[in-house]
Design an enzyme around this catalytic site. Sequence first.
Site, PDB file in Angstrom:
ATOM      1  N   HIS A 144       0.848  -1.215   0.000  1.00 57.36           N
ATOM      2  CA  HIS A 144       0.000   0.000   0.000  1.00 57.36           C
ATOM      3  C   HIS A 144       0.875   1.254   0.000  1.00 57.36           C
ATOM      4  O   HIS A 144       0.707   2.143  -0.826  1.00 57.36           O
ATOM      5  CB  HIS A 144      -0.912   0.038   1.227  1.00 57.36           C
ATOM      6  N   HIS A 149       1.567   5.176  -2.620  1.00 58.38           N
ATOM      7  CA  HIS A 149       1.972   6.548  -2.287  1.00 58.38           C
ATOM      8  C   HIS A 149       3.236   7.029  -3.002  1.00 58.38           C
ATOM      9  O   HIS A 149       3.346   8.202  -3.325  1.00 58.38           O
ATOM     10  CB  HIS A 149       2.236   6.659  -0.779  1.00 58.38           C
ATOM     11  N   GLU A 190      -5.398   9.738   0.011  1.00 60.45           N
ATOM     12  CA  GLU A 190      -5.780   8.311  -0.013  1.00 60.45           C
ATOM     13  C   GLU A 190      -6.841   8.009  -1.073  1.00 60.45           C
ATOM     14  O   GLU A 190      -6.772   6.955  -1.711  1.00 60.45           O
ATOM     15  CB  GLU A 190      -6.291   7.882   1.366  1.00 60.45           C
ATOM     16  N   SER A 209      -3.877   1.246  -4.822  1.00 59.70           N
ATOM     17  CA  SER A 209      -3.303  -0.011  -4.314  1.00 59.70           C
ATOM     18  C   SER A 209      -4.401  -1.045  -4.065  1.00 59.70           C
ATOM     19  O   SER A 209      -4.147  -2.115  -3.527  1.00 59.70           O
ATOM     20  CB  SER A 209      -2.536   0.257  -3.017  1.00 59.70           C
TER      21      SER A 209
HETATM   22  N1  HBI Z   1       1.583   6.291  10.078  1.00 55.96           N
HETATM   23  N2  HBI Z   1       3.095   4.938   8.957  1.00 55.96           N
HETATM   24  C1  HBI Z   1       1.997   5.704   8.935  1.00 55.96           C
HETATM   25  N3  HBI Z   1       1.316   5.871   7.788  1.00 55.96           N
HETATM   26  C2  HBI Z   1       0.203   6.639   7.719  1.00 55.96           C
HETATM   27  O1  HBI Z   1      -0.408   6.783   6.650  1.00 55.96           O
HETATM   28  C3  HBI Z   1      -0.254   7.269   8.892  1.00 55.96           C
HETATM   29  C4  HBI Z   1       0.478   7.079  10.078  1.00 55.96           C
HETATM   30  N4  HBI Z   1       0.046   7.674  11.217  1.00 55.96           N
HETATM   31  C5  HBI Z   1      -1.096   8.540  11.288  1.00 55.96           C
HETATM   32  C6  HBI Z   1      -1.825   8.622   9.983  1.00 55.96           C
HETATM   33  N5  HBI Z   1      -1.389   8.051   8.876  1.00 55.96           N
HETATM   34  C7  HBI Z   1      -3.135   9.335   9.899  1.00 55.96           C
HETATM   35  O2  HBI Z   1      -3.524   9.805  11.156  1.00 55.96           O
HETATM   36  C8  HBI Z   1      -3.099  10.500   8.922  1.00 55.96           C
HETATM   37  O3  HBI Z   1      -4.409  10.962   8.772  1.00 55.96           O
HETATM   38  C9  HBI Z   1      -2.250  11.576   9.455  1.00 55.96           C
HETATM   39 FE    FE Z   2      -1.861   5.390   2.845  1.00 56.52          FE
END
Ligand code: HBI
Ligand code: FE
Length: 292
Positions: A144, A149, A190, A209
């Site tokens: 994903h 991304h 997303e 994805s």
């Molecule tokens: N951590 N590794 C990772 N990937 C994410 O997409 C991610 C996260 N922590 C918080 C988060 N996304 C969400 O709260 C976003 O909306 C910021």
């Molecule tokens: Fe994501």
Amino acid sequence: MDSKLSTDAFFATVAEKSHGAALRGDYAKADADYVVEQEWQAYTPEQHALWRRLYERQAKLVPGRACDEFIEGLHHLDAAAGIPDLKRASALLFKATGWQLVAVPGLVPELTFFTHLANRRFPVTVWLRTPEEFDYIVEPDIFHDFFGHVPLLLNPVFADYLQQYGKAGLKALELGGLENLARLYWYTIEFGLIRTPQGLRAYGAGILSSGGEVEYCLHSSVPRRIALDVERVMRTLYKIDTYQETYFVIQDFQQLFEHTAPDFTPIYARLKTLPTLPADTLLPGEQNLGVM
Ligand code: HBI
Ligand code: FE
């Protein structure tokens, strides 16, 4: 904000959201920024084969459904042969837009996440789903994160947008606007759609994805498709375990960058006085752009 507090709070909320299931990753070896070694040699031949199956399926689906910038980025990354070595991909990315990839055990606390984005570092989870999760996974895995991304981080305008989003996130943490900003992330990074001369295309990682949503988001008559309005997006709730009931459409990445440049403080203040909107809302006067 005390990052320790945010860490405990983070794991509590994630546990709650995932109905008590612990996070899958191995956080024991993570450093203060939640960064780990990828240990690329530890992936098994079966895992590389699963990566290739996931990649082949998506690579067949995205032409004509993903925006050109995503397709170009995907080709540039050249990751079809197996699970990518993040250090190598990071060097290629750094040359293109100054972004780097950091290996993480999985979801990280918001403060950590936004700090990485604000410094042009994208966190990529190191573990890969199991074959049983081929079609659906709850927590983001390396497929994903990388397939969904990373390709658009090679596009200069989108790369600037994501850094700006990271900076806005750090501010949101102080202003109490985190949930609003999380909705913006959800409905753009997303699950965002973009208009192109050839018609509607997907740019959101959660769509690109996914085996099924990449067709659904463009051609199903069920979901609403509404022109992006940041305040409207920030009010709109979302569901994490079904296809989206509403998609928001941008004209181009420049629009995304410009719409998120202002200081959101007044918007957060206004939103505190307004009710949130269910994911399937169509407000009076709003145009459902339909299937285009
Ligand atoms: N951590 N590794 C990772 N990937 C994410 O997409 C991610 C996260 N922590 C918080 C988060 N996304 C969400 O709260 C976003 O909306 C910021
Ligand atoms: Fe994501």
